[in-house]
Write an enzyme that holds these catalytic residues in place. Structure first.
Site, PDB file in Angstrom:
ATOM      1  N   HIS A 153       0.811  -1.228   0.000  1.00  0.00           N
ATOM      2  CA  HIS A 153       0.000   0.000   0.000  1.00  0.00           C
ATOM      3  C   HIS A 153       0.842   1.275   0.000  1.00  0.00           C
ATOM      4  CE1 HIS A 153      -3.692  -2.294   1.824  1.00  0.00           C
ATOM      5  NE2 HIS A 153      -3.167  -2.902   0.770  1.00  0.00           N
ATOM      6  N   TYR A 256     -12.491  10.205   4.188  1.00  0.00           N
ATOM      7  CA  TYR A 256     -13.163   9.196   3.378  1.00  0.00           C
ATOM      8  C   TYR A 256     -13.391   7.884   4.115  1.00  0.00           C
ATOM      9  CZ  TYR A 256     -12.894  12.638  -0.216  1.00  0.00           C
ATOM     10  OH  TYR A 256     -13.071  13.817  -0.923  1.00  0.00           O
TER      11      TYR A 256
END
Length: 375
Positions: A153, A256
């Protein structure tokens, strides 16, 4: 990392050229337009991003640590010299390449990549000048901190807004709670100047407990980013775990949600959160469940396919396809899967200056495709 010799590149180029010359162009049908998929080049090792130069050639990053030139449909044998020090490990390596909006005059470009030192690995961005097929004046302008020792990631997608601010995505590095830690650079999007300072007007510049470069946070692993051709807003998509891949519009200061809310579950099958919505959390414009593993993203703005004008195209790694989304403002009105029988992981999707859509495939024999009308 750089084991191939020049003669090996030359031989590979000859073999690829012969193979491509013998290969017939394939024809595909979609709901709106029929198209051919032309193979421009092959033999790339896990290509990650493509950027088109003013002279019609293109730069292509290989995750294995090479920056290549594609010219007149041929890959040059030797890679560009002068890359910054980087590490190839897991999902990390050489990632995105992005040209400055005034590249034709200043020759500036930006590279995102994984870097390792004794404190661990992280995502870096370097600015450089491209001159005489080499990078010069290479300077690191962004480094996500703190570092960690896992190799997942890194994110790394970048985009410029209309004001010349650079947006950089940093993944949660496989440690999900970091995405809600606003003093930790992981798990968000950073907006900076080309010199590396936080951009003026950043939403958290004057707030304690926030890094000043943050533009958004609560983002898991953004691997697609593009600027809307009309509004100028930056759109992104990010990987969920098992389910919950999202498309979002990046707006200043928004959270988010990862991992407080998600439409996905953990890879183990256990839940991550019982919530898909929460007050103060920005809901996705669109999501996928199960995951498609999105990567690469572009609005179609060319003239070759007038039927696709304004449609959004997203590549998929896991489900090996290209997704076309029709939009009415910020609402998805139609979703169509393309290239489902190609059997390729789509890593990057770019709008080419020739009006074609260009694709990169993620494998040790990665390809460059362009989509053109069938007739």
């Amino acid at each position: 990392m750089f084991k191939r010799k020049y003669w090996e590149w030359t031989l590979a180029g000859v073999l690829v050229s012969a193979s491509l010359a013998a290969q017939a162009n394939q024809t595909y049908q979609s709901d709106k337009a029929d198209f051919r998929l032309e193979t421009v080049a092959a033999g790339l090792e896990h290509p990650w991003a493509i950027a088109f130069l003013p002279d019609g050639s293109a730069l292509i990053t290989e995750r294995e640590g090479r920056l290549r030139i594609l010219e007149d449909g041929q890959l040059r044998g030797e890679p560009i010299e002068g890359l910054p020090e980087l590490v190839v490990s897991g999902q990390g390596g050489l990632l995105d390449v992005l040209l400055h909006p005034d590249f034709e005059n200043n020759r500036l470009l930006f590279l995102s990549y994984a870097h390792r030192n004794r404190d661990g690995m992280t995502t870096r961005v370097a600015r450089a000048t491209l001159a005489d097929d080499a990078l010069q004046e290479v300077e690191v302008i962004f480094e996500a901190l703190p570092r960690s020792n896992n190799c997942r990631h890194f994110a790394g997608r970048m985009e410029f807004d209309r004001d010349g601010h650079l947006y950089i995505s940093v993944g949660d590095r496989g440690e999900m709670d970091r995405a809600q830690d606003t003093e930790d650079d992981a798990g968000g999007v950073h907006r900076i100047t080309i010199n590396g300072e936080p951009a003026s007007g950043n939403p958290f510049a004057d707030r304690s407990g926030f890094n000043a470069s943050f533009f958004t946070y609560g983002n898991r692993n953004i691997q697609g980013m593009t600027r809307h051709p009309q509004t100028g807003e930056i759109w992104s998509h990010e990987h969920g775990p098992r389910g919950g891949d999202e498309i979002n519009i990046l707006r200043a200061g928004n959270n988010y949600g990862w991992p407080k809310v998600t439409y996905g579950i953990d890879y183990s099958g256990l839940p991550i959160s019982s919530r898909t919505t929460m007050e103060g959390i920005t809901e996705p414009l669109h999501y996928w469940d199960p995951s498609i593993a999105p990567s690469g993203m572009a609005f179609y703005t060319g003239d070759l396919f007038p039927q696709w004008q304004g449609d959004l195209f997203v590549g998929a790694l896991k489900l090996q396809k290209l997704v076309r989304l029709s939009l009415d403002g910020e609402q998805v009105t139609e979703e169509e899967d393309l290239l489902t029988d190609l059997g390729e992981r789509i890593r990057d999707v770019r709008m080419g200056p020739d009006g074609a859509l260009w694709l990169l495939t993620d494998s040790d024999n990665g390809k460059v495709y362009r989509m053109v009308p069938a007739d």
